[in-house]
Write a protein that holds these residues in place. Structure first.
Motif, PDB file in Angstrom:
ATOM      1  N   TYR A 169       6.561  14.439   1.352  1.00 43.34           N
ATOM      2  CA  TYR A 169       6.928  13.013   1.363  1.00 43.34           C
ATOM      3  C   TYR A 169       5.765  12.204   1.218  1.00 43.34           C
ATOM      4  O   TYR A 169       4.632  12.305   1.050  1.00 43.34           O
ATOM      5  N   ALA A 170       6.158  10.687   0.725  1.00 49.07           N
ATOM      6  CA  ALA A 170       5.284   9.577   0.497  1.00 49.07           C
ATOM      7  C   ALA A 170       5.811   8.573   1.454  1.00 49.07           C
ATOM      8  O   ALA A 170       6.614   8.378   1.750  1.00 49.07           O
ATOM      9  N   VAL A 171       4.756   7.862   2.159  1.00 50.67           N
ATOM     10  CA  VAL A 171       4.824   6.664   2.684  1.00 50.67           C
ATOM     11  C   VAL A 171       4.563   5.567   2.289  1.00 50.67           C
ATOM     12  O   VAL A 171       3.266   5.429   1.674  1.00 50.67           O
ATOM     13  N   VAL A 172       5.353   4.366   2.172  1.00 50.45           N
ATOM     14  CA  VAL A 172       5.103   3.408   1.192  1.00 50.45           C
ATOM     15  C   VAL A 172       5.340   1.981   2.147  1.00 50.45           C
ATOM     16  O   VAL A 172       6.394   2.059   2.896  1.00 50.45           O
ATOM     17  N   GLU A 173       4.777   1.026   1.731  1.00 49.33           N
ATOM     18  CA  GLU A 173       5.038  -0.230   2.068  1.00 49.33           C
ATOM     19  C   GLU A 173       5.984  -1.087   1.174  1.00 49.33           C
ATOM     20  O   GLU A 173       6.414  -0.486   0.080  1.00 49.33           O
ATOM     21  N   PRO A 174       6.703  -1.972   1.470  1.00 49.96           N
ATOM     22  CA  PRO A 174       7.702  -3.075   0.633  1.00 49.96           C
ATOM     23  C   PRO A 174       7.554  -3.131  -0.617  1.00 49.96           C
ATOM     24  O   PRO A 174       8.030  -2.955  -1.591  1.00 49.96           O
ATOM     25  N   TYR A 175       6.377  -3.505  -1.005  1.00 51.04           N
ATOM     26  CA  TYR A 175       5.859  -4.112  -2.347  1.00 51.04           C
ATOM     27  C   TYR A 175       5.322  -3.024  -3.238  1.00 51.04           C
ATOM     28  O   TYR A 175       4.778  -3.224  -4.417  1.00 51.04           O
ATOM     29  N   ASP A 229       2.573  11.025  15.219  1.00 48.58           N
ATOM     30  CA  ASP A 229       2.229   9.897  14.081  1.00 48.58           C
ATOM     31  C   ASP A 229       2.794  10.671  12.623  1.00 48.58           C
ATOM     32  O   ASP A 229       2.330  10.212  11.596  1.00 48.58           O
ATOM     33  N   ALA A 230       3.564  11.622  12.783  1.00 51.29           N
ATOM     34  CA  ALA A 230       4.068  12.277  11.648  1.00 51.29           C
ATOM     35  C   ALA A 230       5.413  11.751  11.075  1.00 51.29           C
ATOM     36  O   ALA A 230       6.184  11.255  11.876  1.00 51.29           O
ATOM     37  N   TRP A 231       5.414  11.707   9.582  1.00 55.44           N
ATOM     38  CA  TRP A 231       6.618  10.965   9.094  1.00 55.44           C
ATOM     39  C   TRP A 231       7.638  11.997   8.417  1.00 55.44           C
ATOM     40  O   TRP A 231       8.590  11.405   7.774  1.00 55.44           O
ATOM     41  N   PHE A 232       7.512  13.176   8.729  1.00 52.67           N
ATOM     42  CA  PHE A 232       8.328  14.154   7.838  1.00 52.67           C
ATOM     43  C   PHE A 232       9.787  14.208   8.189  1.00 52.67           C
ATOM     44  O   PHE A 232      10.605  14.367   7.214  1.00 52.67           O
ATOM     45  N   SER A 233      10.133  13.510   9.320  1.00 56.58           N
ATOM     46  CA  SER A 233      11.676  13.622   9.644  1.00 56.58           C
ATOM     47  C   SER A 233      12.462  12.360   9.933  1.00 56.58           C
ATOM     48  O   SER A 233      11.676  11.483  10.601  1.00 56.58           O
ATOM     49  N   GLY A 234      13.532  11.849   9.615  1.00 64.50           N
ATOM     50  CA  GLY A 234      14.139  10.657   9.681  1.00 64.50           C
ATOM     51  C   GLY A 234      15.173  10.907  10.982  1.00 64.50           C
ATOM     52  O   GLY A 234      15.662   9.599  11.475  1.00 64.50           O
ATOM     53  N   GLN A 270       0.805  -1.244  -0.002  1.00 60.59           N
ATOM     54  CA  GLN A 270       0.038  -0.096  -0.172  1.00 60.59           C
ATOM     55  C   GLN A 270       0.616   1.193   0.113  1.00 60.59           C
ATOM     56  O   GLN A 270       1.945   1.590   0.629  1.00 60.59           O
ATOM     57  N   ILE A 271       0.444   2.232  -0.797  1.00 56.24           N
ATOM     58  CA  ILE A 271       0.940   3.640  -0.553  1.00 56.24           C
ATOM     59  C   ILE A 271       0.141   4.263   0.570  1.00 56.24           C
ATOM     60  O   ILE A 271      -1.225   4.270   0.278  1.00 56.24           O
ATOM     61  N   ILE A 272       0.646   4.475   1.694  1.00 56.39           N
ATOM     62  CA  ILE A 272      -0.159   4.854   3.008  1.00 56.39           C
ATOM     63  C   ILE A 272      -0.458   6.320   2.757  1.00 56.39           C
ATOM     64  O   ILE A 272      -1.505   6.781   3.143  1.00 56.39           O
ATOM     65  N   GLU A 273       0.359   7.120   2.375  1.00 51.60           N
ATOM     66  CA  GLU A 273       0.338   8.496   2.488  1.00 51.60           C
ATOM     67  C   GLU A 273       0.994   9.318   1.420  1.00 51.60           C
ATOM     68  O   GLU A 273       2.246   8.706   1.205  1.00 51.60           O
TER      69      GLU A 273
END
Ligand SMILES: Cc1cc2nc3c(=O)[nH]c(=O)nc-3n(C[C@H](O)[C@H](O)[C@H](O)COP(=O)(O)OP(=O)(O)OC[C@H]3O[C@@H](n4cnc5c(N)ncnc54)[C@H](O)[C@@H]3O)c2cc1C
Length: 300
Positions: free
Chosen positions: A117-123, A197-202, A107-110
């Motif tokens: 940014y985009a949040v993705v799963e492995p496949y 629950d934000a993904w913007f920074s590593g 899934q493309i989560i976001e």
């Protein structure tokens, strides 16, 4: 063959349809591009068949991945994850190990167009992500292995140059927050995910673990399993769709009017190096690649 107790536990965790010890299935996973090169180096017959995994499992959620890793630890079994599996490095390196195929995590989560940014799963493949992003005038760094491969595998676990590297860098530089099942079976969330629950920074808070997570080349499946990653996005300098006609091998791609293509012939390697630096620093090429056998011509 797995210990029956472990097999039953995996079957209960994943459902009987998501685990296989069938020799035909296992043999498919052992057939890998590049195994023949390794074998030839060792003086063995150059076949593409490597080790058959003891079993193949297909998890759907991070919790299932966590359960598999914990069971492996309990029973002393090694494991190897694959996302799209393009090359020998995703295959098991001993016959006692199990193969964790992540194709159900697709899934493309976001897609966060404001924070880019985009949040993705492995496949999720590069092609799938790209075709969604251009609708918003965005693109991601796509590793040169191709549109059919996994941006998650590249950003978290393996290598990272691509045709747009002169503009978008290297996969390791484009990682934001990650969700990671570490070898103990614990789920670790890095970067901004540690406190929200934000993904913007590593990075942070506190010391960053990005260097440990992948270093330069990535751990190639040796440091647990990444279940989600946030990837930095860039402006897409093209129309919101690809203007393509025909089909392989006779297809044509309409070059947008504000794009130009050049082929540069360099007299020697010093000029090649200096020229590449200038192209990158001037920020004028979305794409730069060597286009002759000797490498002394560049197409930008
Ligand atoms: C013909 C060819 C050309 C290539 N060109 C390039 C190139 O230009 N640039 C480049 O960077 N690479 C290149 N590669 C190398 C490699 O295939 C790529 O790095 C690609 O990104 C891997 O993506 P994948 O989906 O195939 O990953 P996979 O093959 O599935 O995995 C790659 C590695 O990461 C591990 N892994 C995968 N998913 C996970 C996960 N979720 N958690 C933990 N570990 C995981 C695997 O165990 C494996 O070791 C090339 C390979 C081939 C065969």
């Amino acid at each position: 063959m797995l210990d029956r107790k472990m097999y039953k536990a995996l079957e209960k965790l994943l459902g009987p349809e998501n685990i296989s010890e069938d020799p035909a299935v296992r043999t498919t996973y052992s057939y890998q591009w590049c195994v023949e090169v390794d074998r030839a180096w060792r003086g063995e017959s150059p076949t593409r068949f490597g080790h058959l995994p003891a079993a193949v499992v297909l998890p759907k959620t991070p919790e299932e991945v966590q359960g598999i890793v914990r069971l492996c630890n309990e029973h002393g079994v090694k494991f190897k994850a694959l996302s799209t599996g393009f090359g020998a490095w995703n295959a098991v390196s001993s016959p006692e190990a199990i193969q964790i195929d992540l194709r159900r995590m697709n899934q493309i989560i976001e897609i966060n167009k404001d924070n880019m940014y985009a949040v993705v799963e492995p496949y999720v493949t590069n092609a799938q992500l790209h075709s969604q992003l251009i609708k918003y005038g965005l693109m991601h760094h796509m590793q040169g292995a191709g549109p059919q491969t996994s941006p998650l595998a590249s950003h978290t676990s393996m290598v990272g140059p691509g045709f747009t590297s002169s503009a978008t860098g290297f996969s390791g530089r484009n990682v934001r927050a990650v969700e990671w099942v570490i070898p103990t079976g614990d789920i670790l969330r890095l970067g901004s995910l540690t406190s929200s629950d934000a993904w913007f920074s590593g990075d942070g808070p506190g010391p960053s673990l990005r260097g440990v997570m992948r270093g330069l080349m990535g751990a190639m499946g040796g440091l647990g399993i990444f279940t989600k990653v946030a990837i930095k996005l860039y402006p897409w300098p093209g129309p919101p769709d690809w203007r393509v006609s025909g089909t392989i091998p006779n297809y044509e791609f309409e070059v947008p009017p504000f794009w130009k293509m050049y082929v540069i012939n360099w007299p020697d390697w010093d000029a090649f190096e200096a020229g590449y630096y200038q192209i990158a620093e001037a920020n004028v090429a979305m794409m730069a690649m060597s286009s002759s056998q000797e490498g002394l011509a560049t197409m930008i």
